[in-house]
Design a protein around this motif. Structure first.
Motif, PDB file in Angstrom:
ATOM      1  N   ALA A   1       0.742  -1.269   0.078  1.00  0.00           N
ATOM      2  CA  ALA A   1       0.105  -0.063   0.030  1.00  0.00           C
ATOM      3  C   ALA A   1       0.926   1.155   0.190  1.00  0.00           C
ATOM      4  O   ALA A   1       1.995   1.220   0.400  1.00  0.00           O
ATOM      5  N   VAL A   2       0.476   2.430  -0.529  1.00  0.00           N
ATOM      6  CA  VAL A   2       1.019   3.588  -0.568  1.00  0.00           C
ATOM      7  C   VAL A   2      -0.025   4.849  -0.240  1.00  0.00           C
ATOM      8  O   VAL A   2      -1.094   4.467  -0.397  1.00  0.00           O
ATOM      9  N   SER A   3       0.784   5.752   0.270  1.00  0.00           N
ATOM     10  CA  SER A   3       0.035   6.928   0.641  1.00  0.00           C
ATOM     11  C   SER A   3      -0.578   7.574  -0.709  1.00  0.00           C
ATOM     12  O   SER A   3       0.063   7.530  -1.786  1.00  0.00           O
ATOM     13  N   ALA A   4      -1.832   8.368  -0.546  1.00  0.00           N
ATOM     14  CA  ALA A   4      -2.230   9.071  -1.720  1.00  0.00           C
ATOM     15  C   ALA A   4      -1.617  10.236  -2.022  1.00  0.00           C
ATOM     16  O   ALA A   4      -0.748  10.906  -0.976  1.00  0.00           O
ATOM     17  N   ALA A   5      -1.516  10.614  -3.431  1.00  0.00           N
ATOM     18  CA  ALA A   5      -0.578  11.803  -3.859  1.00  0.00           C
ATOM     19  C   ALA A   5      -0.822  13.044  -3.184  1.00  0.00           C
ATOM     20  O   ALA A   5       0.127  13.923  -2.972  1.00  0.00           O
ATOM     21  N   ARG A   6      -2.091  13.130  -2.760  1.00  0.00           N
ATOM     22  CA  ARG A   6      -2.449  14.370  -2.059  1.00  0.00           C
ATOM     23  C   ARG A   6      -2.262  14.456  -0.371  1.00  0.00           C
ATOM     24  O   ARG A   6      -2.281  15.461   0.358  1.00  0.00           O
ATOM     25  N   ASP A   7      -1.792  13.358   0.146  1.00  0.00           N
ATOM     26  CA  ASP A   7      -1.457  13.270   1.370  1.00  0.00           C
ATOM     27  C   ASP A   7      -0.285  14.119   1.977  1.00  0.00           C
ATOM     28  O   ASP A   7       0.478  14.218   1.201  1.00  0.00           O
ATOM     29  N   ALA A   8      -0.444  14.699   2.948  1.00  0.00           N
ATOM     30  CA  ALA A   8       0.823  15.385   3.599  1.00  0.00           C
ATOM     31  C   ALA A   8       1.948  14.576   4.134  1.00  0.00           C
ATOM     32  O   ALA A   8       3.018  15.039   3.847  1.00  0.00           O
ATOM     33  N   GLU A   9       1.712  13.490   4.624  1.00  0.00           N
ATOM     34  CA  GLU A   9       2.686  12.612   5.081  1.00  0.00           C
ATOM     35  C   GLU A   9       2.687  11.251   4.050  1.00  0.00           C
ATOM     36  O   GLU A   9       1.804  10.757   3.786  1.00  0.00           O
ATOM     37  N   HIS A  10       3.833  11.003   3.501  1.00  0.00           N
ATOM     38  CA  HIS A  10       4.047   9.946   2.510  1.00  0.00           C
ATOM     39  C   HIS A  10       4.698   8.771   3.165  1.00  0.00           C
ATOM     40  O   HIS A  10       5.731   8.702   4.074  1.00  0.00           O
ATOM     41  N   TRP A  11       3.938   7.559   2.813  1.00  0.00           N
ATOM     42  CA  TRP A  11       4.617   6.370   3.478  1.00  0.00           C
ATOM     43  C   TRP A  11       4.358   5.396   2.278  1.00  0.00           C
ATOM     44  O   TRP A  11       3.580   5.257   1.442  1.00  0.00           O
ATOM     45  N   VAL A  12       4.889   4.142   2.632  1.00  0.00           N
ATOM     46  CA  VAL A  12       4.801   2.941   1.936  1.00  0.00           C
ATOM     47  C   VAL A  12       4.368   1.741   3.096  1.00  0.00           C
ATOM     48  O   VAL A  12       4.945   1.954   4.375  1.00  0.00           O
ATOM     49  N   GLU A  13       3.775   0.779   2.924  1.00  0.00           N
ATOM     50  CA  GLU A  13       3.454  -0.288   3.713  1.00  0.00           C
ATOM     51  C   GLU A  13       4.024  -1.706   2.951  1.00  0.00           C
ATOM     52  O   GLU A  13       3.804  -1.825   1.674  1.00  0.00           O
ATOM     53  N   VAL A  14       4.537  -2.457   3.600  1.00  0.00           N
ATOM     54  CA  VAL A  14       5.093  -3.831   3.201  1.00  0.00           C
ATOM     55  C   VAL A  14       4.713  -4.956   4.407  1.00  0.00           C
ATOM     56  O   VAL A  14       4.508  -4.633   5.565  1.00  0.00           O
ATOM     57  N   GLY A  15       4.457  -6.172   3.928  1.00  0.00           N
ATOM     58  CA  GLY A  15       4.412  -7.482   4.525  1.00  0.00           C
ATOM     59  C   GLY A  15       5.771  -8.024   4.934  1.00  0.00           C
ATOM     60  O   GLY A  15       6.111  -8.540   3.779  1.00  0.00           O
ATOM     61  N   ILE A  16       6.077  -8.501   6.035  1.00  0.00           N
ATOM     62  CA  ILE A  16       7.312  -9.232   6.289  1.00  0.00           C
ATOM     63  C   ILE A  16       6.912 -10.773   6.885  1.00  0.00           C
ATOM     64  O   ILE A  16       6.139 -10.826   7.801  1.00  0.00           O
ATOM     65  N   ILE A  17       7.273 -11.619   6.186  1.00  0.00           N
ATOM     66  CA  ILE A  17       6.973 -13.200   6.383  1.00  0.00           C
ATOM     67  C   ILE A  17       7.857 -13.379   7.438  1.00  0.00           C
ATOM     68  O   ILE A  17       9.103 -12.864   7.883  1.00  0.00           O
ATOM     69  N   PRO A  18       7.760 -14.538   8.382  1.00  0.00           N
ATOM     70  CA  PRO A  18       8.488 -14.995   9.322  1.00  0.00           C
ATOM     71  C   PRO A  18      10.143 -15.192   9.182  1.00  0.00           C
ATOM     72  O   PRO A  18      10.913 -15.016  10.032  1.00  0.00           O
ATOM     73  N   ILE A  19      10.562 -15.833   7.963  1.00  0.00           N
ATOM     74  CA  ILE A  19      11.838 -16.013   7.789  1.00  0.00           C
ATOM     75  C   ILE A  19      12.766 -14.836   7.814  1.00  0.00           C
ATOM     76  O   ILE A  19      13.635 -14.574   8.057  1.00  0.00           O
ATOM     77  N   THR A  20      11.908 -13.762   7.049  1.00  0.00           N
ATOM     78  CA  THR A  20      12.660 -12.275   6.784  1.00  0.00           C
ATOM     79  C   THR A  20      12.691 -11.711   8.187  1.00  0.00           C
ATOM     80  O   THR A  20      13.622 -11.049   8.458  1.00  0.00           O
ATOM     81  N   LEU A  21      11.810 -11.779   9.085  1.00  0.00           N
ATOM     82  CA  LEU A  21      11.833 -11.230  10.368  1.00  0.00           C
ATOM     83  C   LEU A  21      12.920 -11.658  11.126  1.00  0.00           C
ATOM     84  O   LEU A  21      13.832 -11.106  11.800  1.00  0.00           O
ATOM     85  N   ARG A  22      13.082 -13.284  10.950  1.00  0.00           N
ATOM     86  CA  ARG A  22      14.198 -13.956  11.570  1.00  0.00           C
ATOM     87  C   ARG A  22      15.528 -13.773  11.257  1.00  0.00           C
ATOM     88  O   ARG A  22      16.458 -13.431  11.944  1.00  0.00           O
ATOM     89  N   GLU A  23      15.772 -13.578   9.654  1.00  0.00           N
ATOM     90  CA  GLU A  23      17.014 -13.696   9.234  1.00  0.00           C
ATOM     91  C   GLU A  23      17.621 -12.473   8.787  1.00  0.00           C
ATOM     92  O   GLU A  23      18.717 -12.235   8.567  1.00  0.00           O
ATOM     93  N   THR A  24      16.772 -11.195   8.927  1.00  0.00           N
ATOM     94  CA  THR A  24      17.354  -9.636   8.658  1.00  0.00           C
ATOM     95  C   THR A  24      16.884  -8.902   9.785  1.00  0.00           C
ATOM     96  O   THR A  24      16.468  -9.368  10.745  1.00  0.00           O
ATOM     97  N   THR A  25      17.331  -7.517   9.706  1.00  0.00           N
ATOM     98  CA  THR A  25      17.154  -6.678  10.813  1.00  0.00           C
ATOM     99  C   THR A  25      15.728  -6.237  10.940  1.00  0.00           C
ATOM    100  O   THR A  25      15.486  -5.442  11.806  1.00  0.00           O
ATOM    101  N   MET A  26      14.905  -6.420   9.792  1.00  0.00           N
ATOM    102  CA  MET A  26      13.596  -6.167   9.922  1.00  0.00           C
ATOM    103  C   MET A  26      12.965  -6.515  11.354  1.00  0.00           C
ATOM    104  O   MET A  26      11.963  -6.055  11.668  1.00  0.00           O
ATOM    105  N   GLY A  27      13.113  -7.730  12.020  1.00  0.00           N
ATOM    106  CA  GLY A  27      12.731  -8.377  13.100  1.00  0.00           C
ATOM    107  C   GLY A  27      12.807  -7.441  14.133  1.00  0.00           C
ATOM    108  O   GLY A  27      12.172  -7.556  15.166  1.00  0.00           O
ATOM    109  N   GLN A  28      14.083  -6.639  14.220  1.00  0.00           N
ATOM    110  CA  GLN A  28      14.371  -5.754  15.407  1.00  0.00           C
ATOM    111  C   GLN A  28      13.549  -4.377  15.047  1.00  0.00           C
ATOM    112  O   GLN A  28      13.874  -3.410  15.925  1.00  0.00           O
TER     113      GLN A  28
END
Length: 206
Positions: free
Chosen positions: A151-178
């Motif tokens: 998901a992404v913020s709308a172009a007109r939004d004042a605050e811009h962001w992105v959303e991502v989903g992280i699976i268990p192995i990625t949480l475990r094996e990378t810094t995303m889990g922290q």
């Protein structure tokens, strides 16, 4: 070139800053990633492509220039920090992630972390100048990890962001889990989007 498929973790030993030369030297323990890395060879550290300046088989030293210190979180690392590692992709290898250059565009901030049992959703804020390079179901590299934008913020939004989903192995094996709300994270947007924008005369205004 990299693919954003993190192959292991390293541990920061120290970061030495030379303010006069606008340079820093990053030294880290990189088991399994250093043994055949030639001097001058490339390795991605939290998504930042750096060249090895010394290597004893397990410990690497890498020079970090001022531009990299300004645009990434490398200069914020401290002894004991865990970092994502990826060696460059050999010709003929499978492209399991997406085309990642290791040329970080900017730094974002974790705005929200929502755990959903077996997976976790992250919302990461990014500067408005880089929002046009991100699209829902497109690719993005966060701290060097190839991820699909959910998901992404709308172009007109004042605050811009992105959303991502992280699976268990990625949480475990990378810094995303922290990663927690408020943490800063390296962002590399899709290189194809940047070239299209350049051809259309779009200029990034930081």
């Amino acid at each position: 070139m990299f693919t954003g498929i993190v192959s292991g973790a390293g541990t920061v030993l120290d970061v030495t800053h030379n303010q006069e030369q606008s340079l820093a030297v990053l030294r880290l323990h990189a088991p399994g990633h250093a043994s055949d890395l030639d001097l001058g060879g490339s390795i991605a550290i939290n998504g930042v492509c750096l060249s090895a300046t010394s290597n004893d088989g397990e410990t690497l030293s890498l020079d970090v220039m001022g531009e990299t210190l300004q645009r990434t979180t490398i200069g914020e690392l401290r002894a004991g920090d865990r970092v994502n590692l990826e060696r460059c992709t050999p010709a003929g290898a499978r492209l399991d992630g997406h085309v990642v250059q290791g040329h970080v565009d900017t730094v974002g901030t974790v705005l929200a972390r929502t755990d959903h049992g077996q997976w976790t959703k992250f919302r990461v804020g990014l500067p408005a100048a880089y929002a046009p390079f991100v699209a829902e179901k497109g690719s993005i590299a966060l701290d060097g990890i190839s991820l699909t934008v959910t998901a992404v913020s709308a172009a007109r939004d004042a605050e811009h962001w992105v959303e991502v989903g992280i699976i268990p192995i990625t949480l475990r094996e990378t810094t995303m889990g922290q990663r927690q709300v408020g943490d800063r994270i390296n962002i590399e947007t899709d290189v194809l989007a940047k070239y299209v924008a350049r051809l259309r005369g779009f200029e990034v205004q930081d």
